[in-house]
Write an enzyme that holds these catalytic residues in place. Structure first.
Site, PDB file in Angstrom:
ATOM      1  N   GLU A 197     -91.699  29.658 110.881  1.00 57.89           N
ATOM      2  CA  GLU A 197     -91.299  30.690 109.916  1.00 57.89           C
ATOM      3  C   GLU A 197     -92.468  31.154 109.050  1.00 57.89           C
ATOM      4  O   GLU A 197     -92.393  32.194 108.385  1.00 57.89           O
ATOM      5  CB  GLU A 197     -90.165  30.183 109.016  1.00 57.89           C
ATOM      6  CG  GLU A 197     -90.585  29.300 107.851  1.00 57.89           C
ATOM      7  CD  GLU A 197     -90.938  27.863 108.214  1.00 57.89           C
ATOM      8  OE1 GLU A 197     -91.181  27.053 107.298  1.00 57.89           O
ATOM      9  OE2 GLU A 197     -90.953  27.540 109.419  1.00 57.89           O
ATOM     10  N   CYS A 254     -88.812  21.074 109.591  1.00 60.60           N
ATOM     11  CA  CYS A 254     -89.666  20.022 109.036  1.00 60.60           C
ATOM     12  C   CYS A 254     -88.819  18.958 108.338  1.00 60.60           C
ATOM     13  O   CYS A 254     -88.118  18.206 109.018  1.00 60.60           O
ATOM     14  CB  CYS A 254     -90.742  20.624 108.130  1.00 60.60           C
ATOM     15  SG  CYS A 254     -92.169  19.526 107.919  1.00 60.60           S
ATOM     16  N   HIS A 272     -93.468  24.710 111.539  1.00 65.12           N
ATOM     17  CA  HIS A 272     -93.130  25.828 110.647  1.00 65.12           C
ATOM     18  C   HIS A 272     -93.398  27.166 111.331  1.00 65.12           C
ATOM     19  O   HIS A 272     -94.337  27.882 110.972  1.00 65.12           O
ATOM     20  CB  HIS A 272     -93.944  25.734 109.356  1.00 65.12           C
ATOM     21  CG  HIS A 272     -93.567  24.598 108.483  1.00 65.12           C
ATOM     22  ND1 HIS A 272     -92.500  24.643 107.610  1.00 65.12           N
ATOM     23  CD2 HIS A 272     -94.116  23.361 108.349  1.00 65.12           C
ATOM     24  CE1 HIS A 272     -92.409  23.494 106.957  1.00 65.12           C
ATOM     25  NE2 HIS A 272     -93.372  22.694 107.395  1.00 65.12           N
TER      26      HIS A 272
END
Length: 232
Positions: free
Chosen positions: A176, A90, A174
């Site tokens: 993660e 990001c 994202h």
């Protein structure tokens, strides 16, 4: 020989989250620095075997408000010139683009929520995310730097992921996030972003519970493949 990884955290609630597992499994011992730490400006960003830069609500262009951005960009550019393994997520991806000389700027609209990507190279690490809804939470975008390969797009933001060679990977989204309890801070801190895209805190929490585990699993496979393909 121990491999060292350094996480740059731009805000406390945007950490490495689900990516920690595959990075440590690949043999990296991870350390972390916050941009607000007194010694941040003196760290040699070229030294770690792996650099991971996470997200943040600021814009790369807000250098007057955040003096550390220009400092980080200068040191990051030297690392990228040396083709040292670097992952940006990001805001971290936007920093990679800027350090490569590309423009970073506000996008056409907020992109917030879980949605699948259009994968442009199924053999790349991004192929692990095919048909998997992953979390998006951003309002900025970037021009594609020269000499990179675009790996993924979305309808609203055509530049979602790129790489340069085997060692530099930038991810606008994202993958993660999906199991990390810090997600609750995202929902509480930015309810206006949810309202702007026609969602709500409760709807986002429900999507996170339903789609988050699968997103993290795919994200871990992506990072593991990328690390396995790093150039020596």
């Amino acid at each position: 020989m121990t491999k060292k990884g350094l996480i740059i955290r731009h805000v406390p609630h945007e950490g490495i989250a689900g990516f920690r597992e595959p990075i440590e499994a690949a043999g990296y011992v991870l350390d972390r620095v916050d941009v607000g730490d007194p010694g941040f400006g003196r760290i040699d960003l070229g030294e770690p075997d792996l650099l991971i830069m996470m997200g943040g609500p600021m814009g790369v262009y807000e250098q007057a408000e955040h003096g550390w951005i220009a400092c980080q960009l200068r040191r990051l550019a030297h690392r990228l010139e040396a083709e040292r393994p670097t992952l940006g997520v990001c805001f971290g991806a936007q920093m990679i683009a800027a350090a490569m000389g590309a423009r970073v700027y506000p996008g056409p609209a907020k992109e917030v929520g879980f949605d699948a990507l259009t994968i442009l190279d199924a053999e790349s690490p991004l192929g692990q995310l095919a048909d998997v809804p992953v979390l998006h939470w951003h309002g900025d975008t970037f021009d594609l730097p020269e000499g990179v390969e675009l790996l993924a797009s979305s309808a609203a933001y055509p530049h979602q992921a790129f790489r340069r060679g085997a060692n530099i990977l930038a991810l606008q989204f994202h993958a993660e996030m999906g199991l990390d309890p810090r997600f609750e801070q995202w929902v509480e801190q930015w309810p206006e972003a949810l309202a702007e895209v026609g969602s709500s805190p409760d709807a986002m929490r429900a999507d996170h519970a339903r789609l988050g585990p699968g997103a993290v699993d795919a994200g871990r496979r992506m990072v593991a493949q990328w690390l396995g393909e790093l150039a020596g």
